[in-house]
Motif scaffolding. Structure first.
Motif, mmCIF file in Angstrom:
data_model
loop_
_atom_site.group_PDB
_atom_site.id
_atom_site.type_symbol
_atom_site.label_atom_id
_atom_site.label_comp_id
_atom_site.label_asym_id
_atom_site.label_seq_id
_atom_site.Cartn_x
_atom_site.Cartn_y
_atom_site.Cartn_z
ATOM 1 N N GLY A 54 0.815 -1.203 0.000
ATOM 2 C CA GLY A 54 0.000 0.000 0.000
ATOM 3 C C GLY A 54 0.849 1.254 0.000
ATOM 4 O O GLY A 54 2.030 1.226 0.330
ATOM 5 N N VAL A 55 0.202 2.349 -0.385
ATOM 6 C CA VAL A 55 0.891 3.635 -0.490
ATOM 7 C C VAL A 55 0.610 4.473 0.750
ATOM 8 O O VAL A 55 -0.528 4.554 1.210
ATOM 9 C CB VAL A 55 0.427 4.392 -1.750
ATOM 10 N N ILE A 56 1.647 5.083 1.295
ATOM 11 C CA ILE A 56 1.494 5.996 2.429
ATOM 12 C C ILE A 56 1.348 7.405 1.875
ATOM 13 O O ILE A 56 2.253 7.910 1.206
ATOM 14 C CB ILE A 56 2.694 5.905 3.379
ATOM 15 N N SER A 57 0.228 8.024 2.149
ATOM 16 C CA SER A 57 -0.089 9.319 1.547
ATOM 17 C C SER A 57 0.183 10.471 2.501
ATOM 18 O O SER A 57 -0.018 10.360 3.712
ATOM 19 C CB SER A 57 -1.567 9.358 1.127
ATOM 20 N N GLU A 58 0.645 11.569 1.928
ATOM 21 C CA GLU A 58 0.717 12.847 2.615
ATOM 22 C C GLU A 58 -0.213 13.812 1.886
ATOM 23 O O GLU A 58 -0.377 13.728 0.677
ATOM 24 C CB GLU A 58 2.141 13.406 2.625
ATOM 25 N N HIS A 59 -0.813 14.732 2.634
ATOM 26 C CA HIS A 59 -1.774 15.652 2.045
ATOM 27 C C HIS A 59 -1.327 17.092 2.245
ATOM 28 O O HIS A 59 -0.745 17.427 3.285
ATOM 29 C CB HIS A 59 -3.151 15.460 2.686
ATOM 30 N N ASP A 60 -1.626 17.915 1.269
ATOM 31 C CA ASP A 60 -1.447 19.342 1.451
ATOM 32 C C ASP A 60 -2.348 19.799 2.588
ATOM 33 O O ASP A 60 -3.524 19.449 2.657
ATOM 34 C CB ASP A 60 -1.794 20.094 0.164
ATOM 35 N N PHE A 61 -1.786 20.583 3.512
ATOM 36 C CA PHE A 61 -2.507 20.957 4.726
ATOM 37 C C PHE A 61 -3.810 21.685 4.411
ATOM 38 O O PHE A 61 -4.879 21.326 4.918
ATOM 39 C CB PHE A 61 -1.604 21.830 5.605
ATOM 40 N N HIS A 62 -3.746 22.703 3.564
ATOM 41 C CA HIS A 62 -4.929 23.514 3.300
ATOM 42 C C HIS A 62 -5.962 22.755 2.470
ATOM 43 O O HIS A 62 -7.167 22.826 2.738
ATOM 44 C CB HIS A 62 -4.527 24.817 2.617
ATOM 45 N N GLU A 63 -5.494 21.983 1.478
ATOM 46 C CA GLU A 63 -6.428 21.187 0.690
ATOM 47 C C GLU A 63 -7.008 20.045 1.533
ATOM 48 O O GLU A 63 -8.179 19.688 1.392
ATOM 49 C CB GLU A 63 -5.732 20.617 -0.543
ATOM 50 N N TRP A 169 -0.943 13.106 14.413
ATOM 51 C CA TRP A 169 -0.773 13.914 13.206
ATOM 52 C C TRP A 169 0.724 14.081 12.988
ATOM 53 O O TRP A 169 1.487 14.256 13.934
ATOM 54 C CB TRP A 169 -1.419 15.285 13.366
ATOM 55 N N SER A 170 1.125 14.027 11.734
ATOM 56 C CA SER A 170 2.526 14.273 11.368
ATOM 57 C C SER A 170 2.554 15.430 10.374
ATOM 58 O O SER A 170 1.814 15.419 9.384
ATOM 59 C CB SER A 170 3.127 13.015 10.734
ATOM 60 N N TYR A 171 3.403 16.431 10.646
ATOM 61 C CA TYR A 171 3.432 17.633 9.811
ATOM 62 C C TYR A 171 4.816 17.869 9.214
ATOM 63 O O TYR A 171 5.842 17.682 9.886
ATOM 64 C CB TYR A 171 3.050 18.869 10.639
ATOM 65 N N ASP A 172 4.826 18.277 7.949
ATOM 66 C CA ASP A 172 6.034 18.757 7.282
ATOM 67 C C ASP A 172 5.841 20.241 6.982
ATOM 68 O O ASP A 172 4.724 20.681 6.690
ATOM 69 C CB ASP A 172 6.276 18.032 5.959
ATOM 70 N N SER A 173 6.924 21.011 7.034
ATOM 71 C CA SER A 173 6.815 22.432 6.709
ATOM 72 C C SER A 173 8.175 23.000 6.353
ATOM 73 O O SER A 173 9.197 22.618 6.946
ATOM 74 C CB SER A 173 6.238 23.214 7.902
ATOM 75 N N ASP A 307 4.394 25.100 1.986
ATOM 76 C CA ASP A 307 4.334 23.693 1.585
ATOM 77 C C ASP A 307 4.081 22.788 2.793
ATOM 78 O O ASP A 307 4.772 21.779 3.015
ATOM 79 C CB ASP A 307 5.627 23.277 0.885
ATOM 80 N N VAL A 308 3.085 23.147 3.597
ATOM 81 C CA VAL A 308 2.747 22.364 4.784
ATOM 82 C C VAL A 308 1.968 21.113 4.349
ATOM 83 O O VAL A 308 0.989 21.200 3.604
ATOM 84 C CB VAL A 308 1.904 23.190 5.768
ATOM 85 N N ARG A 309 2.423 19.956 4.823
ATOM 86 C CA ARG A 309 1.777 18.693 4.498
ATOM 87 C C ARG A 309 1.556 17.903 5.785
ATOM 88 O O ARG A 309 2.226 18.138 6.794
ATOM 89 C CB ARG A 309 2.622 17.889 3.502
ATOM 90 N N PHE A 310 0.611 16.966 5.739
ATOM 91 C CA PHE A 310 0.312 16.203 6.942
ATOM 92 C C PHE A 310 -0.045 14.766 6.606
ATOM 93 O O PHE A 310 -0.421 14.440 5.482
ATOM 94 C CB PHE A 310 -0.841 16.863 7.718
ATOM 95 N N LYS A 311 0.066 13.913 7.620
ATOM 96 C CA LYS A 311 -0.428 12.544 7.591
ATOM 97 C C LYS A 311 -1.217 12.320 8.882
ATOM 98 O O LYS A 311 -0.888 12.890 9.929
ATOM 99 C CB LYS A 311 0.718 11.522 7.531
ATOM 100 N N HIS A 312 -2.246 11.472 8.802
ATOM 101 C CA HIS A 312 -2.930 11.000 9.999
ATOM 102 C C HIS A 312 -2.550 9.542 10.167
ATOM 103 O O HIS A 312 -2.785 8.721 9.273
ATOM 104 C CB HIS A 312 -4.442 11.158 9.868
#
Length: 374
Positions: A54-63, A169-173, A307-312
């Protein structure tokens, strides 16, 4: 396909997935350290329903706030319903009966209405340590505690351990910070003074000249973790870090078999506020390095996130709670690394005896020194 467990002793702050054994029909449990489920009754093993890929996804924070996948909390567990612990107030989804709360030991829970749609976890770290290994780590931790009550180890061992997936929650920025401050440079001045014998001596005394400064620093962050639970103190959870996040797996309900998973109460936006606070020390360190000199003063920080991204995701831990003199104490074990973090009572009697012993030693030394001088 997961089914309800009518004898589920899971915490009322959790939800539990149950899978039937293809050989005897009993409930399968995920086998820590593997990619399979095992039947504790007949020993039969089965692969995870969705495999280990399976693929581990990260999402754009605002989207992601608007578009990330959500669903009603009860839909995460077949036959799930929402309950609340009357002891600590934690809310969750469970299948079957909720008998007790491992977070506070309360035996009483009550049903509540639907909690609303939630983000669906898309990745997790599977359990690596089983309950026996976790308990061994805990016993070593308890054995190393100073000033603990004599019956602490016995009392704690009377309670079982629950395997729980905690919501994170995991955040990149990528941060850009404009700052103002001052750079300090040391200089030394010779001063004279009289020593205890009345003789004149010279010494170098350090002073600091301060110069105004400003600039810009860029600091990138990857996987800044914020727990989505309010059930356990932040200090207790941070004591379990670090986590081996490069080993994350795509979410598969099979990993939850035999364990429970708590529903988050801290949302995506609120979690990012906490993540920002965890980023500040590293940003300040970068600013101090950029200011240079011998000492630094930071006046103002203007931090911009891009470019803030997150994972749950879900992270595994073993947890147990016990009551000592009417107060609840909890301890946790990182189910990946074995790191222990816990709360503990103190023995007032042992502390008083230790203080008296130190005083006695000091008095004895003072008496001996006085006799020696005589």
């Amino acid at each position: 396909m997961p089914v309800d467990d009518p004898h589920d002793p899971a915490a009322p702050t959790t939800r539990k997935q149950v899978f039937p054994c293809g050989q005897c029909g009993s409930s399968l449990e995920f086998k820590p350290g593997s990619d399979s489920m095992r039947c504790p009754h007949c020993g039969h093993t089965q692969a995870l329903p969705g495999g280990a890929g399976g693929v581990i996804s990260e999402h754009d924070f605002h989207e992601g706030i608007a578009r990330a996948r959500r669903q009603p909390s009860a839909a995460l567990v077949e036959g799930g319903h929402n309950v609340q612990c009357e002891g600590c107030g934690a809310q969750t989804v469970v299948a079957g009966q909720a008998a007790r709360c491992p977070f506070c030991g309360s035996p009483v829970v009550m049903a509540i209405q639907e909690l609303g749609e939630i983000f669906t976890p898309e990745s997790l770290l599977p359990f690596k340590l089983d309950a026996r290994a976790a308990k061994d780590r805990y016993q070593k931790w308890v054995g190393g505690l100073w000033f603990a009550p004599n019956d602490l180890k016995t009392l704690a061992n009377q309670h079982g351990m629950d395997g729980v997936y905690m919501p994170y929650w995991s955040y990149d920025s990528n941060t850009t910070t404009r700052y103002t401050g001052e750079r300090g440079e040391y200089y030394y001045v010779s001063e004279t003074y009289r020593d205890s014998k009345g003789e004149t001596q010279t010494r170098q005394v350090r002073h600091t000249r301060w110069y105004p400064t400003s600039g810009t620093v860029h600091v990138s962050f990857d996987d800044v973790l914020v727990c989505g639970s309010q059930t356990l103190p932040r200090k207790l959870l941070e004591g379990l870090e670090p986590w081996d996040l490069p080993e994350l797996r795509a979410f598969d309900a099979g990993y939850l078999s035999g364990f429970v998973a708590e529903r988050y109460k801290i949302g995506l936006e609120e979690g990012f506020v906490a993540a920002e606070a965890r980023m500040v020390p590293k940003i300040r360190s970068a600013v101090e390095s950029d200011i240079g000199g011998d000492d630094q003063r930071i006046g103002n920080l203007n931090i911009h996130h891009a470019d803030v991204r997150f994972k749950h995701l879900l992270l595994p831990l073993w947890i147990s709670s016990f009551r000592y003199k009417e107060k609840a104490y909890r301890f946790t074990v990182n189910a990946r690394s074995g790191q222990v973090s816990g709360e503990r009572p103190w023995s007032v009697v042992k502390i008083v005896l230790a203080v008296l012993a130190v005083i006695a030693v000091i008095v004895t030394i003072a008496v001996l020194v006085q006799k020696y001088k005589q």
